[in-house]
Enzyme design. Structure first.
Site, PDB file in Angstrom:
ATOM      1  N   HIS A  26       0.841  -1.200   0.000  1.00  0.00           N
ATOM      2  CA  HIS A  26       0.000   0.000   0.000  1.00  0.00           C
ATOM      3  C   HIS A  26       0.864   1.234   0.000  1.00  0.00           C
ATOM      4  O   HIS A  26       2.055   1.196   0.360  1.00  0.00           O
ATOM      5  CB  HIS A  26      -0.939   0.013   1.212  1.00  0.00           C
ATOM      6  CG  HIS A  26      -0.266   0.344   2.514  1.00  0.00           C
ATOM      7  ND1 HIS A  26      -0.120   1.623   2.984  1.00  0.00           N
ATOM      8  CD2 HIS A  26       0.305  -0.456   3.446  1.00  0.00           C
ATOM      9  CE1 HIS A  26       0.502   1.610   4.150  1.00  0.00           C
ATOM     10  NE2 HIS A  26       0.770   0.362   4.450  1.00  0.00           N
ATOM     11  N   CYS A  27       0.278   2.333  -0.464  1.00  0.00           N
ATOM     12  CA  CYS A  27       0.956   3.626  -0.390  1.00  0.00           C
ATOM     13  C   CYS A  27       0.145   4.524   0.537  1.00  0.00           C
ATOM     14  O   CYS A  27      -0.514   4.024   1.445  1.00  0.00           O
ATOM     15  CB  CYS A  27       1.103   4.235  -1.787  1.00  0.00           C
ATOM     16  SG  CYS A  27      -0.482   4.508  -2.607  1.00  0.00           S
ATOM     17  N   ALA A  28       0.177   5.815   0.313  1.00  0.00           N
ATOM     18  CA  ALA A  28      -0.493   6.731   1.236  1.00  0.00           C
ATOM     19  C   ALA A  28      -2.009   6.658   1.158  1.00  0.00           C
ATOM     20  O   ALA A  28      -2.702   6.952   2.134  1.00  0.00           O
ATOM     21  CB  ALA A  28      -0.038   8.167   0.954  1.00  0.00           C
ATOM     22  N   ARG A  30      -3.717   4.088  -1.262  1.00  0.00           N
ATOM     23  CA  ARG A  30      -4.225   2.980  -2.067  1.00  0.00           C
ATOM     24  C   ARG A  30      -3.655   1.635  -1.648  1.00  0.00           C
ATOM     25  O   ARG A  30      -2.510   1.536  -1.238  1.00  0.00           O
ATOM     26  CB  ARG A  30      -3.872   3.186  -3.546  1.00  0.00           C
ATOM     27  CG  ARG A  30      -4.076   4.586  -4.044  1.00  0.00           C
ATOM     28  CD  ARG A  30      -3.408   4.787  -5.394  1.00  0.00           C
ATOM     29  NE  ARG A  30      -3.225   6.192  -5.668  1.00  0.00           N
ATOM     30  CZ  ARG A  30      -2.516   6.662  -6.673  1.00  0.00           C
ATOM     31  NH1 ARG A  30      -1.933   5.837  -7.506  1.00  0.00           N
ATOM     32  NH2 ARG A  30      -2.390   7.952  -6.846  1.00  0.00           N
ATOM     33  N   VAL A  70      -5.872   3.822   4.788  1.00  0.00           N
ATOM     34  CA  VAL A  70      -5.322   2.653   4.098  1.00  0.00           C
ATOM     35  C   VAL A  70      -4.383   1.818   4.977  1.00  0.00           C
ATOM     36  O   VAL A  70      -4.369   0.582   4.848  1.00  0.00           O
ATOM     37  CB  VAL A  70      -4.625   3.071   2.788  1.00  0.00           C
ATOM     38  CG1 VAL A  70      -3.336   3.830   3.042  1.00  0.00           C
ATOM     39  CG2 VAL A  70      -4.349   1.853   1.920  1.00  0.00           C
TER      40      VAL A  70
END
Length: 656
Positions: A26-28, A30, A70
């Protein structure tokens, strides 16, 4: 039960199950999946999940927009799925197999420029602030600027020159460092090479145009007797730094393969840095300079030529689609090159980027305005609006605009008109800044009023056109056809039935036969301390778990060791059979329901083999807890401990 466990389970099923997931990270904002088969992903089901704001595929990854939560969603997903997450780099590496050559190049460029964008934005903000201090003449100051009437602010302005100019003058250092970082080579060598491109011993790139060829040939060359090499710096140059950094990285990779490890510390850095430096000042730097000037010339021709209005209209319309593909990262390089190459040290491209962000924000704001009474849609659209107005458009694009099409088209139309006006008025920015509404800080002072007019257009037109499209039925087919998956609909229906009045009492029957104990006696401190919720603990004597209430199965773990229910009154229950029994991976457990099923009190949920659990070294004690304890107060029936049978009254829960 984790906040997103039920949504995570639906997502796991909708992407084709555990076996279809090659990698996940995951990123910030998504969840990023590399799927073995993208066609197995059920987009309608996924986009119907309450926590999901949209989906798209880019750079070989199937990406699910969650938002700021997320990290929590990711933790719940890995818990529910049993899939170990990987690093972002590992996920990107796995995704390369799904990319074509052009996508790989674009991904490489994006990953090189992304780490240095914060510095560029800071530089833009600083230059924008200095722009106001020294460039705006205020009527209440007698037509003078702030620095002309205040020694303090004059000192602040002079001091801020240091970081503001350093970020752009020494940009090649950051670029070569980022290349080394991305390629997994020695970052310190990248920094050294970058410094060698902007050293004070070189003729500053900003002074090349004003320095005669004769003076350069006399004073700014390395003379090797039978040939000379120009001693020219590459301050603020993008492509020379990029090419030089790549040459260093590939040289280092090559030498590490052929030089024995015992002497690699000596020879690899030398044989990598020196040839890369020679290439930078003899071949790659001049070639990159020429390419950069060529790109600047083409873009500048579009921005200042006789049909600049058409260029502005086209770029304004197409920037949002560029964001979807990831190609928008290239505009940062073009903007920087324009600032370096133009005599005014400004760019006309950045204002249109800021206007595009505003336009997409206004489109999603219109969608929010129409759906403001729909709690779920409002929760997605309003944060996306704020984010886009502050320059981050992905939540707006993927959460609403692109998903429903008509807001996206409306945003493109508004951005196109704003871009046309921006180029017509020749609006210029001093630097790259923060996109969206704060973008005015990067605009050159004399173009601020025209830019504010363009901003008004980017706000009003998309808002009005979005509402018009919805009412007229243009481009609305996607929204009209959107249906929720049966599982998601059932869960959402149960969750929405939370209008129980204060004091409402819900009776919970015992799901097991056994001995009821205080929850504080649980072996697992997470349950014992009530972190997951409040309730009781049951030591079962029979291996059958039944529904203690009427409701919907909100989550069923793949290992069948735990199940959650939501009642029509909004009460949320979790029953977790044993401690650490997830490690059994379903051995000894059998589920009679699936997520989304509606059950009646007494219906069979899960059977389990007590002997199998105990032989594996795990306890069978089962917490029965109310996870939304801020809404319901649980109270145990009778004095603990005591014996109970399945179906007897266990708890009462009062609506707070």
């Amino acid at each position: 039960m984790g906040k997103f466990e039920k949504d995570a389970q639906v997502l796991l099923d909708a992407i084709g199950g555990k076996e279809n997931v090659s990698a996940v990270t995951h990123c910030a904002t998504r969840m990023r999946f590399v799927l073995n088969d993208d066609k197995k992903a059920d987009i309608k089901t996924i986009e119907g999940i309450p926590a999901v704001k949209g989906t798209f595929t880019n750079a070989g990854q199937f990406q699910v927009i969650i938002g700021n939560d997320v990290p929590l969603f990711y933790n719940d997903f890995t818990s529910v799925s049993g899939i170990e997450g990987v690093s972002k780099e590992a996920a990107k590496s796995a995704a390369k197999g799904n990319q074509n050559p052009i996508q790989r190049v674009m991904t490489l460029l994006a990953e090189i420029f992304t780490p240095i964008i914060p510095a560029i934005i800071v530089g833009g903000l600083i230059l924008g602030f200095r722009n106001i201090l020294e460039g705006v003449e205020f009527a209440n100051l007698g037509g003078k600027t702030i620095v002309e009437v205040s020694q303090f602010w004059s000192g602040v302005n002079a001091f801020l020159w240091l970081p503001g100019e350093a970020i752009f003058h020494f940009l090649p250092v950051g670029i070569v460092w980022s290349v080394s970082r991305k390629m997994g080579t020695s970052q310190i060598l990248g920094i050294v090479l970058g410094i060698c491109l902007v050293s004070p011993q070189l003729l500053n790139a900003y002074d090349v145009a004003s320095t005669s060829s004769a003076e350069i040939a006399k004073n700014w060359v390395w003379d090797f007797g039978f040939f000379t090499v120009k001693r020219i710096g590459y301050q603020a140059q993008v492509i020379p730094a990029l090419l030089s950094g790549l040459s260093l990285a590939y040289l280092e990779r090559f030498w590490r393969k052929v030089i024995p490890e015992v002497v690699s510390m000596i020879f690899v850095p030398f044989l990598s840095l020196v040839p890369a430096l020679i290439l930078a000042h003899t071949v790659l730097g001049p070639i990159g300079w020429t390419i950069g000037k060529g790109i600047s010339f083409v873009v500048l021709a579009g921005l200042t030529g006789p049909v600049k209005w058409l260029f502005g209209a086209i770029f304004g319309a197409l920037y949002a689609p560029l964001v979807i593909t990831g190609l928008h990262h290239m505009t940062n390089a073009i903007d920087t090159q324009l600032i370096a190459d133009t005599a005014s040290r400004t760019t006309g491209l950045w204002p249109m980027i800021a206007l595009s962000n505003i336009a997409q924000g206004s489109a999603v704001f219109a969608y929010y305005w129409m759906k403001r009474h729909d709690e779920r849609e409002a929760q997605i659209a309003l944060p996306a609006t704020i984010s886009a107005y502050l320059g981050v458009t992905e939540p707006a694009l993927f959460g609403v605009n692109l998903k429903y099409v008509y807001p996206f088209v409306a945003g493109m139309i508004g951005s196109s008109v704003a871009g046309l006006l921006s180029t017509t008025f020749n609006v210029q920015a001093n630097s790259i800044g923060v996109g969206g509404l704060p973008g005015f800080m990067a605009i050159n002072v004399k173009y601020m009023m025209p830019f504010f007019l363009c901003m008004a257009v980017a706000i009003v037109i998309p808002f009005a056109v979005t509402i018009f499209f919805r009412k007229a039925g243009y481009f609305t087919k996607t929204e009209d056809e959107m249906v929720k998956a049966p599982q998601v609909a059932a869960i959402a229906e149960a969750e929405e039935s939370t209008a129980a009045e204060k004091g409402t009492l819900v009776k919970v029957q015992s799901p097991l036969t056994g001995v009821v104990k205080p929850l504080s006696e649980a072996a697992d401190p997470v349950f014992a301390q009530g972190v997951m919720g409040q309730g009781v603990l049951i030591e079962p004597s029979e291996g059958l778990l039944a529904a203690p209430v009427d409701g919907v199965v909100s989550v069923l773990f793949p290992s069948n060791h735990a199940v959650g229910l939501v009642t029509d009154q909004g009460l949320e229950l979790l029953m977790h059979i044993g401690m650490d029994t997830v490690n059994l991976e379903g051995k000894g457990f059998k589920a009679f329901v699936k997520q989304g099923d509606r059950v009646k009190t007494g219906d069979k949920l899960i059977s389990f083999d007590i002997d199998v659990i105990k032989k594996a070294g795990y306890v069978t004690e089962t917490p029965v807890i109310i996870t939304n304890q801020n809404d319901y107060q649980p109270d145990a029936v009778g004095t603990l401990p005591h014996d109970t049978r399945q179906g007897e009254e266990l708890l009462t829960a009062s609506k707070i």
